[in-house]
Motif scaffolding. Structure first.
Motif, PDB file in Angstrom:
ATOM      1  N   HIS A   1     -13.965 -60.966 -33.096  1.00 60.63           N
ATOM      2  CA  HIS A   1     -15.141 -60.160 -33.446  1.00 60.63           C
ATOM      3  C   HIS A   1     -16.338 -60.610 -32.628  1.00 60.63           C
ATOM      4  O   HIS A   1     -16.586 -61.811 -32.481  1.00 60.63           O
ATOM      5  CB  HIS A   1     -15.470 -60.282 -34.935  1.00 60.63           C
ATOM      6  CG  HIS A   1     -16.675 -59.492 -35.352  1.00 60.63           C
ATOM      7  ND1 HIS A   1     -16.693 -58.110 -35.366  1.00 60.63           N
ATOM      8  CD2 HIS A   1     -17.919 -59.883 -35.763  1.00 60.63           C
ATOM      9  CE1 HIS A   1     -17.875 -57.683 -35.762  1.00 60.63           C
ATOM     10  NE2 HIS A   1     -18.639 -58.738 -36.008  1.00 60.63           N
ATOM     11  N   ASN A   2     -17.059 -59.652 -32.071  1.00 55.38           N
ATOM     12  CA  ASN A   2     -18.347 -59.876 -31.413  1.00 55.38           C
ATOM     13  C   ASN A   2     -19.461 -59.541 -32.397  1.00 55.38           C
ATOM     14  O   ASN A   2     -19.580 -58.387 -32.835  1.00 55.38           O
ATOM     15  CB  ASN A   2     -18.494 -58.962 -30.184  1.00 55.38           C
ATOM     16  CG  ASN A   2     -17.888 -59.549 -28.942  1.00 55.38           C
ATOM     17  OD1 ASN A   2     -18.222 -60.661 -28.556  1.00 55.38           O
ATOM     18  ND2 ASN A   2     -16.985 -58.796 -28.320  1.00 55.38           N
ATOM     19  N   PHE A   3     -20.263 -60.521 -32.755  1.00 52.69           N
ATOM     20  CA  PHE A   3     -21.340 -60.256 -33.699  1.00 52.69           C
ATOM     21  C   PHE A   3     -22.446 -59.443 -33.040  1.00 52.69           C
ATOM     22  O   PHE A   3     -22.795 -59.650 -31.887  1.00 52.69           O
ATOM     23  CB  PHE A   3     -21.884 -61.566 -34.258  1.00 52.69           C
ATOM     24  CG  PHE A   3     -20.930 -62.226 -35.208  1.00 52.69           C
ATOM     25  CD1 PHE A   3     -20.926 -61.902 -36.555  1.00 52.69           C
ATOM     26  CD2 PHE A   3     -19.994 -63.146 -34.745  1.00 52.69           C
ATOM     27  CE1 PHE A   3     -20.028 -62.484 -37.430  1.00 52.69           C
ATOM     28  CE2 PHE A   3     -19.093 -63.742 -35.612  1.00 52.69           C
ATOM     29  CZ  PHE A   3     -19.107 -63.403 -36.954  1.00 52.69           C
ATOM     30  N   GLN A   4     -22.948 -58.488 -33.800  1.00 52.22           N
ATOM     31  CA  GLN A   4     -24.011 -57.575 -33.395  1.00 52.22           C
ATOM     32  C   GLN A   4     -23.623 -56.747 -32.166  1.00 52.22           C
ATOM     33  O   GLN A   4     -24.462 -56.421 -31.330  1.00 52.22           O
ATOM     34  CB  GLN A   4     -25.328 -58.333 -33.154  1.00 52.22           C
ATOM     35  CG  GLN A   4     -25.918 -58.895 -34.435  1.00 52.22           C
ATOM     36  CD  GLN A   4     -27.400 -59.166 -34.370  1.00 52.22           C
ATOM     37  OE1 GLN A   4     -28.006 -59.184 -33.314  1.00 52.22           O
ATOM     38  NE2 GLN A   4     -28.005 -59.377 -35.532  1.00 52.22           N
ATOM     39  N   ASP A   5     -22.348 -56.381 -32.082  1.00 55.18           N
ATOM     40  CA  ASP A   5     -21.937 -55.466 -31.017  1.00 55.18           C
ATOM     41  C   ASP A   5     -22.018 -54.012 -31.468  1.00 55.18           C
ATOM     42  O   ASP A   5     -21.655 -53.103 -30.723  1.00 55.18           O
ATOM     43  CB  ASP A   5     -20.518 -55.786 -30.544  1.00 55.18           C
ATOM     44  CG  ASP A   5     -19.453 -55.541 -31.611  1.00 55.18           C
ATOM     45  OD1 ASP A   5     -19.804 -55.254 -32.779  1.00 55.18           O
ATOM     46  OD2 ASP A   5     -18.255 -55.654 -31.282  1.00 55.18           O
TER      47      ASP A   5
END
Length: 328
Positions: free
Chosen positions: A227-231
């Motif tokens: 997971h990429n945060f704030q993508d």
């Protein structure tokens, strides 16, 4: 999330006690164990006492296990960014990020004795190493080896042979992962049931942090981003995940972010759930009020199935943290 509570009259990291940055754990005896980043009785006591290991009963009674830099153990290090791990032998293990013989931190063991605890230094991290300063909590495999995370964005293995502990670098993250926050990472690692390592990096991705998986860590490791945060894929999912992920009994991972969430930027952090396929759900956004702010330690799952964690601050009282509980 069904509920979140600040522990009533349990323990406050105010006064001479500061910075619960590593995760709490629940020992086999039902008590909670952890470390503080700095502080201690009579802090700063000549500027040398910086952090301690503690035991906390469910009713809120705190006792010291070891006070770093108090002179009882030579070159014992200081500033433990990570928490404690109860090993398969029942003893507690951890690292300090500074101090020791070489100044780059130590790997230590805490053994219960009749009148308290005894600390043994197992390894001094080398001076001038390209993997200095252990920052994350440790995890142990079935062979008794320990794995951790360093400030140089490397995953290391600590193994014993003939009574001598040595360090091996397994993987070093490149700049696409580490971003600007890597030196502050206190994230530990977690094994899944297949032997893969999971963790979180406070930088990388969109420079807001990533959750990742390391397959085949003992062989030729491969890393994938879960997971990429704030993508943009999840609203208000937070940023800068300092804390480790925990694999709960429901098969999902749980963790925290230091900033972000539903409050105005930069935000006070979140608690989140992530499935093994990387689907993220936000369980709580911290407000900076009575629930605290800026969790750095992640969460644990206690014997009762609840999740427990700590925040580094209360917005109106910097340096004073909270302990919280989440009922799944």
């Amino acid at each position: 999330m069904t509920n979140i509570n600040v522990f009533p009259n349990v323990y406050s990291a105010s006064g001479p006690y500061f910075g619960i940055q590593g995760p709490l754990i629940q020992g086999s005896d039902g008590n909670f164990y952890g470390t503080t980043l700095d502080g201690g009785p009579n802090f700063p006591l000549g500027g040398q006492v910086v952090g301690f290991a503690f035991k906390l009963t469910p009713s809120g009674t705190m006792t010291y296990m070891h006070i770093f830099g108090d002179g009882t153990v030579a070159n014992d290090g200081h500033t433990p960014h990570g928490g404690l791990l109860q090993g398969s032998d029942g003893n507690f293990y951890g690292t300090t990020s500074s101090g020791g013989v070489n100044g780059n931190g130590t790997f230590f063991k805490l053994t219960p004795v009749s009148n308290g605890w005894t600390e043994t230094i197992l390894y001094h991290f080398p001076a001038g190493s390209n993997v200095p300063h252990p920052f994350g909590s440790l995890v142990q495999d079935t062979n008794g080896n320990f794995y951790g995370f360093t400030g140089a964005a490397s995953v290391v293995k600590l193994a014993q042979s003939g009574g001598v502990w040595t360090q091996t670098v397994l993987y070093t993250f490149n700049s696409a992962f580490v971003g600007p926050w890597y030196m502050a990472s206190a994230a530990g690692l977690t094994f899944d049931k297949q032997g893969n390592l999971w963790g979180a990096m406070p930088g990388g991705g969109t420079n807001n942090g990533v959750a990742f998986k390391i397959a085949n860590p003992a062989g030729v490791p491969t890393v994938t981003i879960a997971h990429n945060f704030q993508d943009g894929s999840v609203a208000n999912d937070g940023r800068v995940p300092y804390g480790r992920l925990v694999l709960a009994s429901d098969g999902n991972f749980y963790g925290t972010t230091f900033q972000g969430g539903s409050t105005p930027s930069p935000g006070f952090g979140t608690v989140f759930k992530m499935t093994p396929t990387g689907v993220v759900t936000i369980l709580h956004s911290f407000t900076g009020g009575a629930d605290g702010a800026n969790p750095t330690a992640g969460v644990i799952q206690a014997h009762n199935g609840y999740l427990y964690g700590a925040t580094a601050d209360i917005y109106a009282s910097y340096g004073q943290g909270t302990l919280f509980r989440i009922i799944l």
